[in-house]
Design a protein around this motif. Structure first.
Motif, PDB file in Angstrom:
ATOM      1  N   PHE A 226       0.857  -1.206   0.000  1.00 50.44           N
ATOM      2  CA  PHE A 226       0.000   0.000   0.000  1.00 50.44           C
ATOM      3  C   PHE A 226       0.887   1.248   0.000  1.00 50.44           C
ATOM      4  O   PHE A 226       0.611   2.210  -0.719  1.00 50.44           O
ATOM      5  CB  PHE A 226      -0.926   0.023   1.229  1.00 50.44           C
ATOM      6  CG  PHE A 226      -2.303  -0.530   0.977  1.00 50.44           C
ATOM      7  CD1 PHE A 226      -2.476  -1.843   0.566  1.00 50.44           C
ATOM      8  CD2 PHE A 226      -3.433   0.266   1.138  1.00 50.44           C
ATOM      9  CE1 PHE A 226      -3.746  -2.361   0.330  1.00 50.44           C
ATOM     10  CE2 PHE A 226      -4.709  -0.240   0.900  1.00 50.44           C
ATOM     11  CZ  PHE A 226      -4.861  -1.551   0.492  1.00 50.44           C
TER      12      PHE A 226
ATOM     13  N   GLY B  72       2.787   1.455  -3.421  1.00 47.14           N
ATOM     14  CA  GLY B  72       1.916   1.711  -4.570  1.00 47.14           C
ATOM     15  C   GLY B  72       1.015   2.924  -4.377  1.00 47.14           C
ATOM     16  O   GLY B  72       0.122   3.161  -5.183  1.00 47.14           O
TER      17      GLY B  72
ATOM     18  N   ALA C 289      -1.432   3.419  -2.386  1.00 48.78           N
ATOM     19  CA  ALA C 289      -2.818   2.946  -2.415  1.00 48.78           C
ATOM     20  C   ALA C 289      -3.660   3.622  -1.342  1.00 48.78           C
ATOM     21  O   ALA C 289      -4.617   3.039  -0.839  1.00 48.78           O
ATOM     22  CB  ALA C 289      -2.837   1.425  -2.260  1.00 48.78           C
TER      23      ALA C 289
ATOM     24  N   THR D 147      -8.108   3.036   4.915  1.00 45.79           N
ATOM     25  CA  THR D 147      -6.978   2.122   4.769  1.00 45.79           C
ATOM     26  C   THR D 147      -6.929   0.995   5.812  1.00 45.79           C
ATOM     27  O   THR D 147      -6.722  -0.164   5.437  1.00 45.79           O
ATOM     28  CB  THR D 147      -5.664   2.926   4.761  1.00 45.79           C
ATOM     29  OG1 THR D 147      -5.814   4.015   3.840  1.00 45.79           O
ATOM     30  CG2 THR D 147      -4.494   2.063   4.343  1.00 45.79           C
TER      31      THR D 147
ATOM     32  N   THR E 257      -8.881   7.387  -3.175  1.00 46.70           N
ATOM     33  CA  THR E 257      -7.757   6.830  -3.932  1.00 46.70           C
ATOM     34  C   THR E 257      -8.197   6.261  -5.277  1.00 46.70           C
ATOM     35  O   THR E 257      -7.469   6.355  -6.256  1.00 46.70           O
ATOM     36  CB  THR E 257      -7.089   5.703  -3.117  1.00 46.70           C
ATOM     37  OG1 THR E 257      -6.809   6.204  -1.827  1.00 46.70           O
ATOM     38  CG2 THR E 257      -5.826   5.221  -3.769  1.00 46.70           C
TER      39      THR E 257
ATOM     40  N   TYR F 127     -10.053   2.505  -6.740  1.00 51.08           N
ATOM     41  CA  TYR F 127      -9.828   1.120  -6.336  1.00 51.08           C
ATOM     42  C   TYR F 127      -8.680   0.431  -7.065  1.00 51.08           C
ATOM     43  O   TYR F 127      -8.140  -0.555  -6.588  1.00 51.08           O
ATOM     44  CB  TYR F 127     -11.133   0.319  -6.500  1.00 51.08           C
ATOM     45  CG  TYR F 127     -12.217   0.863  -5.592  1.00 51.08           C
ATOM     46  CD1 TYR F 127     -12.190   0.576  -4.228  1.00 51.08           C
ATOM     47  CD2 TYR F 127     -13.203   1.699  -6.068  1.00 51.08           C
ATOM     48  CE1 TYR F 127     -13.139   1.105  -3.372  1.00 51.08           C
ATOM     49  CE2 TYR F 127     -14.169   2.227  -5.220  1.00 51.08           C
ATOM     50  CZ  TYR F 127     -14.131   1.935  -3.871  1.00 51.08           C
ATOM     51  OH  TYR F 127     -15.058   2.469  -3.026  1.00 51.08           O
ATOM     52  N   ASP F 128      -8.277   0.939  -8.231  1.00 47.86           N
ATOM     53  CA  ASP F 128      -7.259   0.212  -8.997  1.00 47.86           C
ATOM     54  C   ASP F 128      -5.951   0.070  -8.222  1.00 47.86           C
ATOM     55  O   ASP F 128      -5.367  -1.009  -8.161  1.00 47.86           O
ATOM     56  CB  ASP F 128      -7.018   0.901 -10.339  1.00 47.86           C
ATOM     57  CG  ASP F 128      -8.175   0.648 -11.301  1.00 47.86           C
ATOM     58  OD1 ASP F 128      -8.898  -0.355 -11.105  1.00 47.86           O
ATOM     59  OD2 ASP F 128      -8.373   1.454 -12.226  1.00 47.86           O
ATOM     60  N   LYS F 129      -5.526   1.176  -7.607  1.00 55.09           N
ATOM     61  CA  LYS F 129      -4.256   1.108  -6.861  1.00 55.09           C
ATOM     62  C   LYS F 129      -4.374   0.169  -5.665  1.00 55.09           C
ATOM     63  O   LYS F 129      -3.420  -0.530  -5.307  1.00 55.09           O
ATOM     64  CB  LYS F 129      -3.863   2.503  -6.363  1.00 55.09           C
ATOM     65  CG  LYS F 129      -3.314   3.386  -7.458  1.00 55.09           C
ATOM     66  CD  LYS F 129      -2.817   4.687  -6.880  1.00 55.09           C
ATOM     67  CE  LYS F 129      -2.052   5.453  -7.949  1.00 55.09           C
ATOM     68  NZ  LYS F 129      -1.516   6.708  -7.421  1.00 55.09           N
ATOM     69  N   ILE F 130      -5.534   0.171  -5.053  1.00 54.52           N
ATOM     70  CA  ILE F 130      -5.735  -0.691  -3.881  1.00 54.52           C
ATOM     71  C   ILE F 130      -5.696  -2.158  -4.309  1.00 54.52           C
ATOM     72  O   ILE F 130      -5.001  -2.983  -3.708  1.00 54.52           O
ATOM     73  CB  ILE F 130      -7.071  -0.339  -3.194  1.00 54.52           C
ATOM     74  CG1 ILE F 130      -6.989   1.079  -2.615  1.00 54.52           C
ATOM     75  CG2 ILE F 130      -7.429  -1.365  -2.132  1.00 54.52           C
ATOM     76  CD1 ILE F 130      -8.298   1.606  -2.025  1.00 54.52           C
TER      77      ILE F 130
ATOM     78  N   ARG G 271      -4.340  -3.394  -6.969  1.00 52.77           N
ATOM     79  CA  ARG G 271      -2.986  -3.751  -7.396  1.00 52.77           C
ATOM     80  C   ARG G 271      -2.084  -3.995  -6.177  1.00 52.77           C
ATOM     81  O   ARG G 271      -1.264  -4.918  -6.176  1.00 52.77           O
ATOM     82  CB  ARG G 271      -2.413  -2.635  -8.291  1.00 52.77           C
ATOM     83  CG  ARG G 271      -1.603  -3.201  -9.454  1.00 52.77           C
ATOM     84  CD  ARG G 271      -1.236  -2.111 -10.465  1.00 52.77           C
ATOM     85  NE  ARG G 271      -2.409  -1.426 -10.992  1.00 52.77           N
ATOM     86  CZ  ARG G 271      -2.474  -0.085 -11.160  1.00 52.77           C
ATOM     87  NH1 ARG G 271      -1.461   0.694 -10.829  1.00 52.77           N
ATOM     88  NH2 ARG G 271      -3.556   0.461 -11.664  1.00 52.77           N
ATOM     89  N   ALA G 272      -2.225  -3.172  -5.166  1.00 50.76           N
ATOM     90  CA  ALA G 272      -1.389  -3.352  -3.965  1.00 50.76           C
ATOM     91  C   ALA G 272      -1.650  -4.720  -3.324  1.00 50.76           C
ATOM     92  O   ALA G 272      -0.719  -5.385  -2.857  1.00 50.76           O
ATOM     93  CB  ALA G 272      -1.660  -2.235  -2.963  1.00 50.76           C
TER      94      ALA G 272
END
Ligand SMILES: Cc1cc2nc3c(=O)[nH]c(=O)nc-3n(C[C@H](O)[C@H](O)[C@H](O)COP(=O)(O)OP(=O)(O)OC[C@H]3O[C@@H](n4cnc5c(N)ncnc54)[C@H](O)[C@@H]3O)c2cc1C
Ligand code: FES
Ligand code: FES
Lengths: 304, 164
Positions: free
Chosen positions: B93, B96, B98, B105, B139, B141-144, B146-147
């Motif tokens: 997280f 990235g 995230a 978080t 944020t 959701y994509d970054k989350i 991916r993390a």
């Protein structure tokens, strides 16, 4: 509010008889949001999860017994139950997120008496029965007789659901539950449709149950759809023949829906017809895939 | 009414606290135990910011009555890292990015841990379903997602290294 945690059905019954101001709960996934929204507080909250019988799932020769307070995650996690009753388990598994699944129960979903409760049409088409404990002992009633309107049930003072009974499915039987929501997770059904069909060796439908959720004050059985299906060949059902047109028309006619932000009356009626047809198709495919035996259900595929 | 005495194990430590009988576990963890990593977003089970493991099951602490925790084992975000290192999902997280405001978080981290504990190699779709009970308003959701997938990969290769 007082928190009470009985460990036996008898203890819970005595508590409820002595405390008319008490209310039972299981996962509290309806109770806590309602209390926060300002619903009148009970004097005491009786946690049913401390009673072993209410949080267990078991099978014997006759069928399944599902504790009323069992988290629905324990149903989706039960491979045998999922194989035998994929529609029931899918319906239970649609309730909320993983967080909710670890708490939400069939007893709470039924007794909260929301017209949109996802597990209820699936319980109804599977002829499930509720074992109800109360001040006068226990009685067993069909699930379809529990809810009487939005937020109201036929349970008397001090009564609560102990467990659900579910007979093993006969040969060549399949069930399914489908719902329409505006997104893929975490929303309330615009329409829900449950179906269960049985066939003889020649592939002719011998019994059918179709039930709709979210389109009337309580779950509705669509008896005109059921009578149109009985006597129909599986090939006609899967080929979307006349019987299926009758199923869709009967489902549309059986609705008594409301307008709200999730859908208009006209939209709900039309969707009810479409979903009923698709649920019947999915149940039929599963019934044909079961190949006779009642306990070989592993062949049932995950149509949704 | 007298406050209720609850004894439980939180993040590996035996813990006692006093609570009101109709208080939520979320309130008790934050106000009585001082674990403010557990966040309140909605208080009604919709956002997942209050996610904890209760007897090893991912749960919204806002939908649990505090006395239910008596005898239970609870893991909050404060219990994810070891003395030496962040949990892999905390690390990814961070790396990235995230998170932005960070309120969601802790819930995402606990939900991701719950997923990876029983599914070390989830597909992207499985990650998205497993996190469907957690909302993030900043944020994306994509970054989350991916993390979480990166953390899963790290944990699998670490596992492979330790096994060698
Ligand atoms: C974020 C979120 C998402 C949700 N998504 C869905 C969804 O997709 N589909 C859906 O159908 N529902 C959904 N719900 C509603 C809720 O989770 C379900 O209705 C759930 O099955 C309720 O079960 P419970 O054990 O938590 O009930 P509780 O909250 O414990 O109880 C609900 C009601 O039933 C009564 N009750 C409980 N157990 C018994 C019993 N054994 N005997 C008699 N009365 C009893 C209680 O007194 C109370 O009135 C959602 C809720 C939340 C918070
Ligand atoms: S605060 Fe518990 S789910 Fe939002
Ligand atoms: S980072 Fe702000 S809500 Fe998710």
């Amino acid at each position: 509010m007082e928190y009470l945690s009985p460990t036996t059905v008898e203890e819970a019954s005595e508590l409820l008889a002595a405390r008319p101001d008490a209310e039972v709960f299981a996962g509290a996934t309806d109770v806590i949001p309602q209390l926060r929204a300002g619903r009148a507080e009970p004097g005491a909250l009786v946690d049913l999860k401390g009673i072993e019988r209410l949080v267990s799932v078991s099978a014997d020769d006759a069928g399944w017994t599902i504790g009323a307070a069992t988290p629905t995650a324990d149903l989706t996690g039960n491979a045998q139950l999922s194989a035998e009753f994929p529609g029931l388990v899918e319906a239970a598994g649609l309730i909320g997120s993983d967080q909710i699944q670890n708490r939400s129960s069939l007893g709470g979903n039924l007794c909260n008496a929301s017209p949109a409760a996802d597990s209820v049409p699936a319980m109804v088409v599977n002829d499930m029965r509720a074992v109800v404990a109360g001040p006068d002992g226990t009685r067993t009633i069909p699930v379809v007789d529990v809810t009487t309107g939005p937020g109201s049930t036929s349970l008397g003072p001090g009564e609560f659901v102990v467990e659900f009974q579910l007979d093993h499915r006969p040969a060549r039987t399949g069930d399914a539950y489908l719902r329409l929501i505006p997104r893929t997770e975490m929303d309330i059904a615009v329409v829900g449709a449950g179906a269960r069909l049985s066939f003889d060796e020649a592939g002719v439908c011998t019994s059918a149950a179709v039930a709709l959720g979210a389109v009337a004050p309580t779950v509705v059985r669509v008896s005109d759809a059921e009578s149109a299906l009985v006597g129909t060949a599986a090939s006609d059902i899967l080929g979307n023949g006349d019987a299926m047109a009758a199923v869709a028309a009967a489902a549309t006619a059986a609705c008594n829906p409301i307008d709200d932000k999730r859908g208009t009356v006209a939209y709900r009626r039309q969707v009810a017809g479409v979903l009923a047809r698709r649920a019947v198709t999915a149940a039929t495919e599963r019934a044909l895939a079961t190949n006779g035996a009642a306990t070989d259900g592993a062949a049932a595929n995950g149509v949704s | 009414m007298a406050r209720t005495h609850v004894t439980c194990t939180i993040n590996g430590d035996e813990t006692e606290f006093l609570c009101e009988q109709d208080e939520t576990l979320l309130n008790a963890l934050r106000d009585d135990v001082g674990l403010t990593g557990v966040k309140e977003g909605c208080g009604t089970g919709d956002c997942g910011a209050c996610s904890v493991l209760l007897n090893n099951r991912l749960t919204c602490a806002c939908l649990v009555f505090a006395p239910e925790a008596d005898g239970a084992t609870i893991v909050t975000v404060e219990g994810l890292a070891s003395a030496e290192a962040l949990h892999p999902v905390q690390q990814t997280f961070l790396e990235g990015a995230a998170l932005q405001c960070g309120v969601c978080t802790p819930g995402f981290l606990v939900a991701a841990k719950a997923l990876l504990d029983h599914n070390p190699d989830p597909t992207e779709t499985e990650v998205r379903y497993a996190l469907a009970g957690n909302l993030c308003r900043c944020t994306g959701y994509d970054k989350i997602v991916r993390a979480v997938l990166d953390a899963a990969a790290d944990m699998r290769s670490d596992g492979a290294l330790t096994a060698d």
